[in-house]
Design an enzyme around this catalytic site. Structure first.
Site, mmCIF file in Angstrom:
data_model
loop_
_atom_site.group_PDB
_atom_site.id
_atom_site.type_symbol
_atom_site.label_atom_id
_atom_site.label_comp_id
_atom_site.label_asym_id
_atom_site.label_seq_id
_atom_site.Cartn_x
_atom_site.Cartn_y
_atom_site.Cartn_z
ATOM 1 N N SER A 85 -3.353 -12.519 -1.546
ATOM 2 C CA SER A 85 -2.297 -11.583 -1.135
ATOM 3 C C SER A 85 -2.724 -10.125 -1.134
ATOM 4 O O SER A 85 -1.973 -9.268 -0.670
ATOM 5 C CB SER A 85 -1.084 -11.745 -2.061
ATOM 6 O OG SER A 85 -1.378 -11.289 -3.355
ATOM 7 N N THR A 219 1.690 -8.959 -2.988
ATOM 8 C CA THR A 219 1.311 -7.548 -2.998
ATOM 9 C C THR A 219 1.084 -7.217 -4.455
ATOM 10 O O THR A 219 1.645 -7.876 -5.321
ATOM 11 C CB THR A 219 2.491 -6.684 -2.483
ATOM 12 O OG1 THR A 219 2.697 -6.943 -1.097
ATOM 13 C CG2 THR A 219 2.266 -5.197 -2.675
ATOM 14 N N THR A 237 -1.901 -4.424 -0.566
ATOM 15 C CA THR A 237 -1.571 -5.763 -0.054
ATOM 16 C C THR A 237 -2.370 -6.109 1.192
ATOM 17 O O THR A 237 -2.863 -5.219 1.893
ATOM 18 C CB THR A 237 -0.068 -5.814 0.307
ATOM 19 O OG1 THR A 237 0.304 -7.154 0.584
ATOM 20 C CG2 THR A 237 0.260 -4.982 1.534
ATOM 21 N N ARG A 247 0.890 -5.200 12.712
ATOM 22 C CA ARG A 247 2.131 -5.038 11.935
ATOM 23 C C ARG A 247 1.825 -4.333 10.605
ATOM 24 O O ARG A 247 0.877 -4.653 9.909
ATOM 25 C CB ARG A 247 2.740 -6.406 11.669
ATOM 26 C CG ARG A 247 4.009 -6.387 10.790
ATOM 27 C CD ARG A 247 3.695 -6.639 9.342
ATOM 28 N NE ARG A 247 4.888 -6.862 8.523
ATOM 29 C CZ ARG A 247 4.875 -6.906 7.201
ATOM 30 N NH1 ARG A 247 3.753 -6.743 6.534
ATOM 31 N NH2 ARG A 247 5.971 -7.122 6.532
ATOM 32 N N GLY A 249 3.525 -3.201 6.946
ATOM 33 C CA GLY A 249 4.661 -3.487 6.066
ATOM 34 C C GLY A 249 5.099 -2.254 5.296
ATOM 35 O O GLY A 249 4.848 -1.113 5.690
ATOM 36 N N ASP A 250 5.755 -2.496 4.198
ATOM 37 C CA ASP A 250 6.286 -1.407 3.367
ATOM 38 C C ASP A 250 5.229 -0.774 2.482
ATOM 39 O O ASP A 250 5.365 0.376 2.049
ATOM 40 C CB ASP A 250 7.409 -1.952 2.468
ATOM 41 C CG ASP A 250 6.903 -3.088 1.583
ATOM 42 O OD1 ASP A 250 6.334 -4.058 2.133
ATOM 43 O OD2 ASP A 250 7.047 -2.995 0.349
ATOM 44 N N THR A 270 7.399 -5.628 -3.724
ATOM 45 C CA THR A 270 6.725 -6.797 -3.170
ATOM 46 C C THR A 270 7.766 -7.585 -2.391
ATOM 47 O O THR A 270 8.925 -7.573 -2.762
ATOM 48 C CB THR A 270 6.263 -7.759 -4.293
ATOM 49 O OG1 THR A 270 5.755 -7.018 -5.351
ATOM 50 C CG2 THR A 270 5.242 -8.744 -3.806
ATOM 51 N N GLY A 271 7.330 -8.286 -1.373
ATOM 52 C CA GLY A 271 8.277 -9.142 -0.653
ATOM 53 C C GLY A 271 8.373 -8.748 0.795
ATOM 54 O O GLY A 271 7.472 -8.096 1.328
ATOM 55 N N GLY A 273 8.539 -6.870 3.662
ATOM 56 C CA GLY A 273 8.390 -5.431 3.826
ATOM 57 C C GLY A 273 9.417 -4.812 4.752
ATOM 58 O O GLY A 273 9.835 -3.665 4.559
HETATM 59 N N1 ASP Z 1 5.486 -6.389 1.083
HETATM 60 C C1 ASP Z 1 4.369 -6.918 1.796
HETATM 61 C C2 ASP Z 1 4.546 -6.693 3.253
HETATM 62 O O1 ASP Z 1 5.628 -6.887 3.760
HETATM 63 C C3 ASP Z 1 4.097 -8.362 1.616
HETATM 64 C C4 ASP Z 1 4.513 -8.982 0.364
HETATM 65 O O2 ASP Z 1 4.660 -8.335 -0.652
HETATM 66 O O3 ASP Z 1 4.691 -10.200 0.373
HETATM 67 O O4 ASP Z 1 3.582 -6.375 3.893
#
Ligand code: ASP
Length: 363
Positions: A85, A219, A237, A247, A249-250, A270-271, A273
């Site tokens: 990750s 992440t 991440t 793409r 992410g956050d 995390t998660g 984004g």
């Molecule tokens: N937050 C990260 C993203 O969206 C990915 C993740 O944390 O799973 O790029």
């Protein structure tokens, strides 16, 4: 005084942005601090995460800067080939290219840096630090970020490991039964025989590819307060696995995947984004702490805000998210949405390493 329920409060659209300040006044005060500094935390509770914060804490113990500690800790996680990750070994995008995102923020100097869609460099957080310290910009992306890293002597490397390549190839084979990936049809048993029989039939692969992927999301956030009370944080991440090429992410976006305020604390995400970006979640969490919420409460507030935003448009959609936060006094907390269990974080203080279990906010 009229009491406002937290849920109702966030539903009143305009109030959400003012919430940071009003929540404190509404009497929803944080519990008394039990924290201590220096402190370093990470959302990564595997062996590498524990080693990372334990090693990085040595810098803090010796009076070093939180900025150096978070970089050291993050680098240990980034180079772990087993972690699919983050950094080296992170899962690639749909074209099989590993594109990394990372941000860093230094409370002491109110400075920030980030890189997005960075290819071929194992430690994107260190490149983000150079963007912060050696340029007048905050964010570099793609080819420009790579050329910048090269100028500083970073070595270009293939970021795929045999593990991440295997996961990618299985994803390619399993994502559809209407393409030419996978063995020829005459070598595959019908789905009725293949499915569930463990022989790798096309139907079975299609049904199980998601389960076969260990870290579809993932992440790392590393946050620290040093002996001088200075706060720093990093988020790093490989992003959403199999994302569309380009793409972002956050994680590289200041205020979304990471935010630090030297007077208050730090937060990381995390998660999914896309939802962290729309909710400016890390900034929101830090502003909630500024208004008097504990790190634990502030992380829960951010998750609740996301739930309420979707409810307000009549959707029961709930994204998978996890937030971690610390404040200047050394209190910490974490909270998640739609995870397999309660979210956890690794914490190191003078009392040693501990795993803190946070809360799962239920819709
Ligand atoms: N937050 C990260 C993203 O969206 C990915 C993740 O944390 O799973 O790029």
């Amino acid at each position: 005084m009229t009491r406002i329920s937290r849920r109702g409060f966030f539903r009143t659209g305009a109030a959400a942005s003012a919430g940071a300040f009003l929540l404190g006044k509404a009497g929803l005060a944080a519990p008394r601090s039990k924290g201590s500094v220096p402190i370093i935390v990470t959302d990564h509770t595997n062996e590498t995460g524990k080693t990372a914060v334990t090693e990085a804490f040595k810098i803090l113990e010796e009076g070093g800067a939180s900025l150096d500690a978070v970089e050291k800790g993050t680098n240990i996680i980034e180079v772990d080939p087993e972690d699919t990750s983050v950094g080296y070994g992170g899962l690639p995008n749909e074209d099989g290219i590993v594109q990394l995102d990372s941000s860093i923020m230094d409370g002491k100097t109110y400075n920030a840096g980030s890189v997005a869609s960075l290819e071929n460099i194992k430690t994107p957080s260190s490149v983000a630090r150079l963007v912060m310290e050696k340029t007048d910009h905050v964010m570099l992306v793609g080819r420009g970020a790579l050329e910048f890293a090269r100028k500083f002597g970073f070595k270009e490397e293939d970021l795929m490991t045999s593990k991440s390549r295997e996961v990618y190839l299985r994803w390619l084979e399993g994502k559809s039964d209407r393409d030419d990936w996978g063995p020829p049809d005459h070598l595959i048993k019908p789905a009725s025989q293949g499915r569930g029989s463990g022989d790798g039939g096309r139907g079975e692969k299609y049904a199980s590819y998601r389960e076969s992927i260990e870290h579809y999301h993932g992440t790392t956030n590393v946050l620290a307060v040093d002996k001088n009370g200075n706060i720093a944080g990093i988020t790093s991440t490989s992003g959403l696995a199999f994302k569309i090429n380009g793409r972002i992410g956050d994680s590289p976006i200041i205020g979304a995947g990471l935010y630090v305020d030297n007077e208050v604390g730090a937060a990381g995400a995390t998660g999914r984004g896309e939802d962290v970006i729309k909710s400016c979640a890390s900034y929101f969490i830090v502003m909630q702490m500024r208004a008097g919420r504990s790190p634990q409460q502030a992380c829960e507030d951010a998750n609740q805000m996301i739930i309420d935003k979707y409810k307000a448009i009549g959707s029961d959609y709930v994204p998978g998210e996890k937030f971690v936060a610390i404040n200047k006094a050394g209190d910490y907390g974490c909270s998640g949405l739609k995870l397999g269990g309660n979210p956890k974080m690794a914490v190191v203080t003078a009392d040693g390493l501990k795993i803190h279990e946070g809360t799962l906010v239920k819709p």
